[in-house]
Design an enzyme around this catalytic site. Structure first.
Site, PDB file in Angstrom:
ATOM      1  N   GLY A  45       0.840  -1.195   0.000  1.00 22.93           N
ATOM      2  CA  GLY A  45       0.000   0.000   0.000  1.00 22.93           C
ATOM      3  C   GLY A  45       0.872   1.241   0.000  1.00 22.93           C
ATOM      4  N   LEU A  96       6.147   1.826   5.005  1.00 25.26           N
ATOM      5  CA  LEU A  96       7.287   2.215   4.176  1.00 25.26           C
ATOM      6  C   LEU A  96       7.912   3.520   4.684  1.00 25.26           C
ATOM      7  CD1 LEU A  96       5.814   1.306   0.663  1.00 25.26           C
ATOM      8  CD2 LEU A  96       7.427  -0.032   2.053  1.00 25.26           C
ATOM      9  N   HIS A 137      -4.967   1.122   7.323  1.00 21.42           N
ATOM     10  CA  HIS A 137      -3.643   1.718   7.530  1.00 21.42           C
ATOM     11  C   HIS A 137      -3.447   2.899   6.561  1.00 21.42           C
ATOM     12  CE1 HIS A 137       0.921   1.122   8.086  1.00 21.42           C
ATOM     13  NE2 HIS A 137       0.852   1.918   7.025  1.00 21.42           N
TER      14      HIS A 137
HETATM   15  O1  K1U Z   1       1.523   2.381   4.013  1.00 21.02           O
HETATM   16  C1  K1U Z   1       2.606   1.836   3.907  1.00 21.02           C
HETATM   17  O2  K1U Z   1       3.589   2.325   4.410  1.00 21.02           O
HETATM   18  C2  K1U Z   1       2.721   0.524   3.177  1.00 21.02           C
HETATM   19  C3  K1U Z   1       2.688  -0.670   4.119  1.00 21.02           C
HETATM   20  C4  K1U Z   1       1.267  -1.186   4.172  1.00 21.02           C
HETATM   21  C5  K1U Z   1       0.912  -2.143   5.255  1.00 21.02           C
HETATM   22  C6  K1U Z   1       1.691  -3.222   5.596  1.00 21.02           C
HETATM   23  C7  K1U Z   1       1.303  -4.104   6.591  1.00 21.02           C
HETATM   24  C8  K1U Z   1       0.125  -3.908   7.238  1.00 21.02           C
HETATM   25  C9  K1U Z   1      -0.646  -2.826   6.916  1.00 21.02           C
HETATM   26  C10 K1U Z   1      -0.271  -1.956   5.922  1.00 21.02           C
HETATM   27  C11 K1U Z   1       3.633  -1.719   3.557  1.00 21.02           C
HETATM   28  O3  K1U Z   1       3.465  -2.182   2.476  1.00 21.02           O
HETATM   29  S1  K1U Z   1       4.972  -2.211   4.544  1.00 21.02           S
HETATM   30  C12 K1U Z   1       5.741  -3.506   3.581  1.00 21.02           C
HETATM   31  C13 K1U Z   1       5.002  -4.795   3.610  1.00 21.02           C
HETATM   32  O4  K1U Z   1       4.183  -4.992   4.470  1.00 21.02           O
HETATM   33  C14 K1U Z   1       5.262  -5.834   2.604  1.00 21.02           C
HETATM   34  C15 K1U Z   1       6.259  -5.731   1.691  1.00 21.02           C
HETATM   35  C16 K1U Z   1       6.465  -6.726   0.745  1.00 21.02           C
HETATM   36  C17 K1U Z   1       5.673  -7.847   0.728  1.00 21.02           C
HETATM   37  C18 K1U Z   1       4.665  -7.968   1.649  1.00 21.02           C
HETATM   38  C19 K1U Z   1       4.450  -6.978   2.575  1.00 21.02           C
HETATM   39 ZN    ZN Z   2       2.266   3.263   6.217  1.00 22.39          ZN
END
Ligand code: K1U
Ligand code: ZN
Length: 173
Positions: A45, A96, A137
């Site tokens: 996301g 991120l 989120h």
């Molecule tokens: O909003 C953001 O910073 C993105 C975030 C979204 C998110 C992750 C986990 C739970 C809720 C929302 C991310 O994408 S962090 C990276 C991540 O979770 C991931 C990366 C690669 C493969 C699978 C997951």
């Molecule tokens: Zn985030």
């Protein structure tokens, strides 16, 4: 084009974002850039304020490619939670804008969300599981809220200190 992701703490990540009044080609390009940035990170996301744009736009794709699921990129302008379940779910979240930090966050298991898609059409869908966690989120980002805001103050401060050091070390090269 890939965009730079802001790292916490940054005042732009704490701001309430403005609704998008009308779609334009510039906004569609922005949404494409956000998807490219999200896939490249990699992440599931991304919200516009994470790239310094204070507008109510998020993108997400929680399809599990390792399970053979087909990609499902969603672009949501002005997303709004219409209803959420009493039943709750705990998921270990990441962000991120807060690299390499993870913590359990409890949220409603199901959410009914409405939004405008990249063609200007109104959409509505009930999300479950990781999709529900992720869309909540991302909508939180539009309200200046980070997943660490759900944690106890001590844990939040610890993560924030780590991020200040991360940014200082990165700036030094
Ligand atoms: O909003 C953001 O910073 C993105 C975030 C979204 C998110 C992750 C986990 C739970 C809720 C929302 C991310 O994408 S962090 C990276 C991540 O979770 C991931 C990366 C690669 C493969 C699978 C997951
Ligand atoms: Zn985030």
């Amino acid at each position: 084009m890939k965009r730079n992701i802001l790292i916490h703490p940054d005042p732009r990540l704490k701001k309430l974002c403005e609704p998008v009044p009308d779609l334009s080609d510039d906004l569609r390009v922005l949404a494409d850039d956000m998807l490219e940035t999200m896939y490249d990170a990699p992440g599931i996301g991304l919200a516009a304020p994470q790239i310094g744009i204070l507008s109510r736009l998020i993108v997400l794709d929680c399809a599990k490619s390792d399970n053979g699921e087909e990609a499902r990129p969603l672009v949501m302008f002005n997303p709004r939670v219409l209803a959420s379940s009493d039943e709750r779910n705990v998921y270990e979240e990441g962000c991120l804008s807060i690299p390499d930090q993870y913590a359990d966050v409890e949220r409603p298991k199901l959410v009914d969300v409405e939004w405008m898609d990249a063609n200007g059409n109104a959409q509505r869908e009930e999300f479950d599981g990781l999709w529900a966690t992720c869309v909540q989120h991302e909508i939180d980002h539009l309200d200046g809220k980070l997943f660490i805001d759900y944690l106890k103050p001590l844990k939040r401060q610890l993560i924030t200190r780590k991020m200040v050091k991360f940014k200082r070390d990165r700036a030094r090269g």
